[in-house]
Design an enzyme around this catalytic site. Structure first.
Site, PDB file in Angstrom:
ATOM      1  CD  GLU A 180      -3.634  -1.693   2.929  1.00  0.00           C
ATOM      2  OE1 GLU A 180      -3.744  -0.822   3.820  1.00  0.00           O
ATOM      3  OE2 GLU A 180      -3.941  -1.493   1.745  1.00  0.00           O
ATOM      4  CG  ASP A 181      -1.802   2.637   6.467  1.00  0.00           C
ATOM      5  OD1 ASP A 181      -2.266   2.214   5.380  1.00  0.00           O
ATOM      6  OD2 ASP A 181      -1.921   3.817   6.841  1.00  0.00           O
ATOM      7  CB  SER A 197      -2.057   2.830  -3.669  1.00  0.00           C
ATOM      8  OG  SER A 197      -2.587   4.073  -3.255  1.00  0.00           O
ATOM      9  CB  ALA A 198      -7.411   3.466  -2.233  1.00  0.00           C
ATOM     10  CE  LYS A 218      -5.900  -0.867  -0.924  1.00  0.00           C
ATOM     11  NZ  LYS A 218      -4.729  -0.134  -0.391  1.00  0.00           N
ATOM     12  CE  LYS A 271      -4.494   6.086   9.398  1.00  0.00           C
ATOM     13  NZ  LYS A 271      -3.658   5.572  10.502  1.00  0.00           N
ATOM     14  CG  ASP A 314      -1.690   1.216   1.441  1.00  0.00           C
ATOM     15  OD1 ASP A 314      -2.315   1.658   0.457  1.00  0.00           O
ATOM     16  OD2 ASP A 314      -1.685   1.783   2.559  1.00  0.00           O
ATOM     17  CG  LEU A 315       1.678   5.702  -1.808  1.00  0.00           C
ATOM     18  CD1 LEU A 315       3.132   5.440  -2.203  1.00  0.00           C
ATOM     19  CD2 LEU A 315       1.017   6.601  -2.847  1.00  0.00           C
ATOM     20  CG  ASP A 316      -1.667   7.527   0.610  1.00  0.00           C
ATOM     21  OD1 ASP A 316      -0.789   8.343   0.341  1.00  0.00           O
ATOM     22  OD2 ASP A 316      -2.645   7.306  -0.137  1.00  0.00           O
ATOM     23  CB  THR A 371       0.887  10.593   2.204  1.00  0.00           C
ATOM     24  OG1 THR A 371       0.903   9.180   2.007  1.00  0.00           O
ATOM     25  CG2 THR A 371       1.976  11.250   1.385  1.00  0.00           C
TER      26      THR A 371
HETATM   27  C1  BG6 Z   1      -5.664   5.818   0.342  1.00  0.00           C
HETATM   28  C2  BG6 Z   1      -5.652   6.642   1.603  1.00  0.00           C
HETATM   29  O1  BG6 Z   1      -4.384   5.302   0.123  1.00  0.00           O
HETATM   30  O2  BG6 Z   1      -6.034   6.614  -0.787  1.00  0.00           O
HETATM   31  C3  BG6 Z   1      -6.982   7.366   1.785  1.00  0.00           C
HETATM   32  O3  BG6 Z   1      -5.423   5.785   2.710  1.00  0.00           O
HETATM   33  C4  BG6 Z   1      -7.299   8.172   0.543  1.00  0.00           C
HETATM   34  O4  BG6 Z   1      -6.883   8.206   2.908  1.00  0.00           O
HETATM   35  C5  BG6 Z   1      -7.302   7.247  -0.676  1.00  0.00           C
HETATM   36  O5  BG6 Z   1      -8.572   8.800   0.654  1.00  0.00           O
HETATM   37  C6  BG6 Z   1      -7.613   7.997  -1.984  1.00  0.00           C
HETATM   38  O6  BG6 Z   1      -6.553   8.860  -2.240  1.00  0.00           O
HETATM   39  P1  BG6 Z   1      -6.566  10.048  -3.272  1.00  0.00           P
HETATM   40  O7  BG6 Z   1      -5.133  10.537  -3.255  1.00  0.00           O
HETATM   41  O8  BG6 Z   1      -6.946   9.484  -4.614  1.00  0.00           O
HETATM   42  O9  BG6 Z   1      -7.549  11.060  -2.810  1.00  0.00           O
HETATM   43 MG    MG Z   2      -2.647   3.241   3.559  1.00  0.00          MG
END
Ligand code: BG6
Ligand code: MG
Length: 219
Positions: free
Chosen positions: A169-170, A114-115, A145, A45, A9-11, A17
């Site tokens: 994943e966090d 990542s989402a 997710k 998240k 996962d990224l964030d 972030t």
């Molecule tokens: C996820 C984050 O990785 O991405 C969420 O954990 C975030 O907090 C989601 O809302 C969507 O991200 P973005 O950058 O497309 O708004």
């Molecule tokens: Mg995350």
């Protein structure tokens, strides 16, 4: 040596972030006159931008017409983009670099699941894009997710079976998605919150090369 597929996962896993998403959502919620707690943030998240706003509105008992809704999503993202505009390699979370390099040196697949729709520019900013064999982000999936679509897609791109995939994943939603996909789930963060994960680590510093080696060897 076996070739497993490690899905990151990224964030909140690769980069710090998650705090910027929190700040941007909090500002937006407060702007709408809605209180927004740290506990509620846990539920956002890993959740897509659209669904995050839907949840916040629900908590506040508010509704918006489609134009206002889009407007608020844009406002949140503009604010978030400002936070990340000056990002550099110092925002890689501790030991992420070591783990990525260890896996690369051991010929493992490294993928992103990542989402976020902002994932690619962030990977560029922290200069690790070239380490990834496949990138699946919020632009590539239609189901958020805890649906496993994002991870299954990463597996498909590397022709890996789900049982040979390991997800970092966090978020609760992300751990549930990894479990639903039949993959190994590793929670990064608070083990009490991420108790559904198969393994838990506060951050990557606790994740030794021996542990990674054992994951690679595991049948
Ligand atoms: C996820 C984050 O990785 O991405 C969420 O954990 C975030 O907090 C989601 O809302 C969507 O991200 P973005 O950058 O497309 O708004
Ligand atoms: Mg995350």
């Amino acid at each position: 040596m076996k070739r497993k597929c490690f899905i990151f996962d990224l964030d909140g896993v690769i980069v710090d972030t998650a705090k910027y998403h929190y700040q941007a959502w909090k500002a937006l919620a407060n702007d709408l006159g809605i209180d927004f707690s740290i506990e509620q943030n846990e539920q956002l998240k890993g959740v897509s931008r659209v669904q995050s706003l839907e949840k916040i509105l629900k908590w506040g008992g508010r509704t918006l017409d489609p134009i206002e809704f889009q407007d608020k999503m844009n406002q949140k993202n503009t604010n978030y983009l400002e936070y990340i505009s000056n990002m550099d390699t110092s925002e890689l979370l501790p030991d992420v670099d070591r783990v990525l390099r260890f896996l690369t040196n051991n010929n493992q697949f490294i993928t992103l699941g990542s989402a976020s729709k902002n994932a690619r520019p962030i990977l560029d900013k922290v200069k690790i894009t070239s380490l990834f064999d496949a990138i699946v982000d919020g632009n590539d999936v239609s189901k958020a997710k805890p649906n496993p679509e994002v991870f299954l897609k990463a597996a498909r791109l590397t022709k890996s079976k789900a049982k040979n995939c390991i997800v970092f994943e966090d978020s609760v939603a992300g751990i549930q998605a990894a479990n639903a996909a039949g993959m190994i789930s590793i929670g990064i963060g608070d083990a009490r919150i991420l108790h559904e994960a198969q393994y838990n680590f506060e951050d990557f510093r606790g994740l030794s090369n021996t542990f990674l080696e054992n994951l690679i060897k595991k049948s």
